[in-house]
Design a protein around this motif. Structure first.
Motif, PDB file in Angstrom:
ATOM      1  N   TRP A  89     -48.688  80.211 -19.010  1.00 48.45           N
ATOM      2  CA  TRP A  89     -49.126  78.686 -19.621  1.00 48.45           C
ATOM      3  C   TRP A  89     -50.397  79.005 -20.691  1.00 48.45           C
ATOM      4  O   TRP A  89     -50.384  78.294 -21.525  1.00 48.45           O
ATOM      5  N   GLY A  90     -51.199  80.096 -20.137  1.00 48.40           N
ATOM      6  CA  GLY A  90     -52.235  80.424 -21.255  1.00 48.40           C
ATOM      7  C   GLY A  90     -51.912  80.733 -22.580  1.00 48.40           C
ATOM      8  O   GLY A  90     -52.179  80.382 -23.542  1.00 48.40           O
ATOM      9  N   LYS A  91     -50.647  81.553 -22.653  1.00 45.86           N
ATOM     10  CA  LYS A  91     -49.808  81.726 -23.984  1.00 45.86           C
ATOM     11  C   LYS A  91     -49.247  80.683 -24.557  1.00 45.86           C
ATOM     12  O   LYS A  91     -49.462  80.161 -25.581  1.00 45.86           O
ATOM     13  N   LEU A  92     -48.450  79.887 -23.732  1.00 49.21           N
ATOM     14  CA  LEU A  92     -47.729  78.435 -24.130  1.00 49.21           C
ATOM     15  C   LEU A  92     -48.558  77.443 -24.748  1.00 49.21           C
ATOM     16  O   LEU A  92     -48.047  76.668 -25.748  1.00 49.21           O
ATOM     17  N   THR A  93     -49.891  77.348 -24.246  1.00 52.96           N
ATOM     18  CA  THR A  93     -50.775  76.120 -24.686  1.00 52.96           C
ATOM     19  C   THR A  93     -51.736  76.718 -26.019  1.00 52.96           C
ATOM     20  O   THR A  93     -52.384  75.990 -26.523  1.00 52.96           O
ATOM     21  N   LYS A 106     -45.993  79.024 -12.887  1.00 52.45           N
ATOM     22  CA  LYS A 106     -46.270  78.079 -11.576  1.00 52.45           C
ATOM     23  C   LYS A 106     -46.649  76.823 -12.320  1.00 52.45           C
ATOM     24  O   LYS A 106     -47.460  76.818 -13.476  1.00 52.45           O
ATOM     25  N   GLY A 107     -46.354  75.665 -11.709  1.00 53.20           N
ATOM     26  CA  GLY A 107     -46.993  74.485 -12.283  1.00 53.20           C
ATOM     27  C   GLY A 107     -46.723  73.150 -11.248  1.00 53.20           C
ATOM     28  O   GLY A 107     -46.503  73.463 -10.206  1.00 53.20           O
ATOM     29  N   TYR A 108     -47.252  72.178 -11.710  1.00 54.91           N
ATOM     30  CA  TYR A 108     -47.444  71.068 -11.039  1.00 54.91           C
ATOM     31  C   TYR A 108     -46.222  70.162 -11.345  1.00 54.91           C
ATOM     32  O   TYR A 108     -45.952  69.788 -12.673  1.00 54.91           O
ATOM     33  N   VAL A 109     -45.287  69.647 -10.490  1.00 54.67           N
ATOM     34  CA  VAL A 109     -44.207  68.940 -10.315  1.00 54.67           C
ATOM     35  C   VAL A 109     -44.778  67.374 -10.830  1.00 54.67           C
ATOM     36  O   VAL A 109     -45.439  66.844 -10.179  1.00 54.67           O
ATOM     37  N   ILE A 110     -43.984  66.913 -11.926  1.00 53.34           N
ATOM     38  CA  ILE A 110     -44.256  65.657 -12.272  1.00 53.34           C
ATOM     39  C   ILE A 110     -43.114  64.913 -11.945  1.00 53.34           C
ATOM     40  O   ILE A 110     -41.961  64.995 -12.212  1.00 53.34           O
ATOM     41  N   PRO A 111     -43.413  63.811 -11.007  1.00 57.02           N
ATOM     42  CA  PRO A 111     -42.315  63.009 -10.339  1.00 57.02           C
ATOM     43  C   PRO A 111     -41.384  61.913 -11.363  1.00 57.02           C
ATOM     44  O   PRO A 111     -41.795  61.009 -11.467  1.00 57.02           O
ATOM     45  N   LEU A 112     -40.808  62.569 -12.264  1.00 57.04           N
ATOM     46  CA  LEU A 112     -39.981  61.800 -13.444  1.00 57.04           C
ATOM     47  C   LEU A 112     -38.551  61.981 -13.209  1.00 57.04           C
ATOM     48  O   LEU A 112     -37.941  63.137 -12.611  1.00 57.04           O
ATOM     49  N   SER A 126     -33.006  67.802 -15.086  1.00 55.83           N
ATOM     50  CA  SER A 126     -34.155  68.702 -14.948  1.00 55.83           C
ATOM     51  C   SER A 126     -35.297  68.334 -14.156  1.00 55.83           C
ATOM     52  O   SER A 126     -35.483  67.185 -13.919  1.00 55.83           O
ATOM     53  N   ILE A 127     -36.227  69.200 -14.051  1.00 59.09           N
ATOM     54  CA  ILE A 127     -37.525  68.860 -13.027  1.00 59.09           C
ATOM     55  C   ILE A 127     -38.479  69.298 -14.345  1.00 59.09           C
ATOM     56  O   ILE A 127     -38.640  70.350 -15.065  1.00 59.09           O
ATOM     57  N   ILE A 128     -39.560  68.313 -14.407  1.00 63.16           N
ATOM     58  CA  ILE A 128     -40.624  68.406 -15.411  1.00 63.16           C
ATOM     59  C   ILE A 128     -41.904  69.056 -14.486  1.00 63.16           C
ATOM     60  O   ILE A 128     -42.283  68.527 -13.532  1.00 63.16           O
ATOM     61  N   ILE A 129     -42.359  70.374 -14.849  1.00 64.68           N
ATOM     62  CA  ILE A 129     -43.594  70.806 -14.557  1.00 64.68           C
ATOM     63  C   ILE A 129     -44.607  70.839 -15.583  1.00 64.68           C
ATOM     64  O   ILE A 129     -44.519  70.611 -16.668  1.00 64.68           O
ATOM     65  N   SER A 130     -45.768  70.817 -15.098  1.00 64.62           N
ATOM     66  CA  SER A 130     -47.069  70.682 -15.979  1.00 64.62           C
ATOM     67  C   SER A 130     -48.149  71.827 -15.536  1.00 64.62           C
ATOM     68  O   SER A 130     -48.113  72.179 -14.465  1.00 64.62           O
ATOM     69  N   SER A 131     -48.878  72.357 -16.689  1.00 68.55           N
ATOM     70  CA  SER A 131     -49.915  73.484 -16.338  1.00 68.55           C
ATOM     71  C   SER A 131     -51.054  72.773 -15.601  1.00 68.55           C
ATOM     72  O   SER A 131     -52.137  73.310 -15.169  1.00 68.55           O
ATOM     73  N   GLY A 186     -52.520  61.558 -19.386  1.00 66.57           N
ATOM     74  CA  GLY A 186     -53.679  61.478 -19.886  1.00 66.57           C
ATOM     75  C   GLY A 186     -54.088  62.884 -20.771  1.00 66.57           C
ATOM     76  O   GLY A 186     -53.505  62.723 -21.854  1.00 66.57           O
ATOM     77  N   GLY A 187     -54.906  63.806 -20.340  1.00 64.01           N
ATOM     78  CA  GLY A 187     -55.631  64.584 -21.066  1.00 64.01           C
ATOM     79  C   GLY A 187     -54.739  65.656 -21.807  1.00 64.01           C
ATOM     80  O   GLY A 187     -55.194  66.330 -22.775  1.00 64.01           O
ATOM     81  N   GLY A 188     -53.634  66.025 -21.223  1.00 61.98           N
ATOM     82  CA  GLY A 188     -52.802  67.285 -21.660  1.00 61.98           C
ATOM     83  C   GLY A 188     -51.893  67.051 -23.039  1.00 61.98           C
ATOM     84  O   GLY A 188     -51.713  65.955 -23.326  1.00 61.98           O
ATOM     85  N   GLY A 189     -51.465  67.928 -23.576  1.00 64.46           N
ATOM     86  CA  GLY A 189     -50.676  67.804 -24.657  1.00 64.46           C
ATOM     87  C   GLY A 189     -49.222  68.275 -24.435  1.00 64.46           C
ATOM     88  O   GLY A 189     -49.108  68.755 -23.342  1.00 64.46           O
ATOM     89  N   VAL A 190     -48.258  68.221 -25.362  1.00 63.34           N
ATOM     90  CA  VAL A 190     -47.031  68.352 -24.852  1.00 63.34           C
ATOM     91  C   VAL A 190     -46.562  69.853 -24.604  1.00 63.34           C
ATOM     92  O   VAL A 190     -45.876  70.261 -23.621  1.00 63.34           O
ATOM     93  N   GLU A 191     -47.583  70.660 -25.176  1.00 63.11           N
ATOM     94  CA  GLU A 191     -47.668  72.099 -24.734  1.00 63.11           C
ATOM     95  C   GLU A 191     -47.721  72.183 -23.488  1.00 63.11           C
ATOM     96  O   GLU A 191     -47.885  73.469 -22.947  1.00 63.11           O
ATOM     97  N   THR A 192     -48.313  71.388 -22.623  1.00 68.68           N
ATOM     98  CA  THR A 192     -48.508  71.824 -21.015  1.00 68.68           C
ATOM     99  C   THR A 192     -47.591  71.396 -20.329  1.00 68.68           C
ATOM    100  O   THR A 192     -47.886  71.412 -18.993  1.00 68.68           O
ATOM    101  N   VAL A 193     -46.334  70.879 -20.702  1.00 69.94           N
ATOM    102  CA  VAL A 193     -45.175  70.632 -19.858  1.00 69.94           C
ATOM    103  C   VAL A 193     -44.035  71.384 -20.263  1.00 69.94           C
ATOM    104  O   VAL A 193     -43.785  71.725 -21.214  1.00 69.94           O
ATOM    105  N   MET A 194     -43.112  71.328 -19.219  1.00 71.64           N
ATOM    106  CA  MET A 194     -41.677  72.207 -19.433  1.00 71.64           C
ATOM    107  C   MET A 194     -40.559  71.637 -18.584  1.00 71.64           C
ATOM    108  O   MET A 194     -41.189  71.131 -17.442  1.00 71.64           O
TER     109      MET A 194
END
Length: 150
Positions: free
Chosen positions: A33-37, A73-79, A85-90, A100-108
């Motif tokens: 995530w550090g690289k991707l963001t 590793k990420g947090y599962v977003i219930p969508l 697909s399953i959406i995970i977030s950093s 809220g606070g994150g950008g699109v680069e924080t989800v996968m």
């Protein structure tokens, strides 16, 4: 309980080492995530949306991950998604891109080999990272993914 003074340095050393190992393992799980963001954005006109939209400018470090197997590793977003697909977030749900606070680069988008219902939890996947700089979809996809034990 009383600890003898010559055993104290050994005990402290063991505590520091175990803490350091745990910290390194935990950091490694979040390293991708550090690289991707760390990407930049450029805005171009989109014929599809009839306005300027942001397109990712992937740096070399991120481009080097394209097509490679990664563990993330990420947090599962219930969508619910159309493509299962399953959406995970950093970031935790309350701070994620959709909330809220994150950008699109924080989800996968994660495309697991086996479908399973996920709750609000962290999960670790291994799969092949695919970059997407198109006008639709998330900019990161994890293909042929499978869950790994944390």
């Amino acid at each position: 309980m009383k600890i003898k003074s010559r055993k104290l340095p050994v005990l402290l050393l063991l505590l520091l080492l175990s803490s350091s190992v745990f910290s390194q393992e935990n950091d490694k799980q979040w390293e991708v995530w550090g690289k991707l963001t760390s990407i930049d954005w450029e805005y171009k006109y989109s014929e599809m949306y009839k306005t300027e939209i942001g397109f990712p400018k992937f740096n070399k470090e991120v481009k080097d991950l394209d097509g490679k197997e990664v563990t993330i590793k990420g947090y599962v977003i219930p969508l619910e998604t159309e493509d299962n697909s399953i959406i995970i977030s950093s970031l935790p749900y309350s701070s994620c891109f959709f909330c809220g606070g994150g950008g699109v680069e924080t989800v996968m988008a994660v495309f697991p080999d086996e479908q399973r219902k996920y709750e609000l939890e962290t999960v670790t996947f291994k799969g092949v990272l695919e970059l997407n700089n198109g006008e639709t979809g998330l900019i990161y996809n994890l293909k042929n993914a499978f869950e790994v034990e944390e």
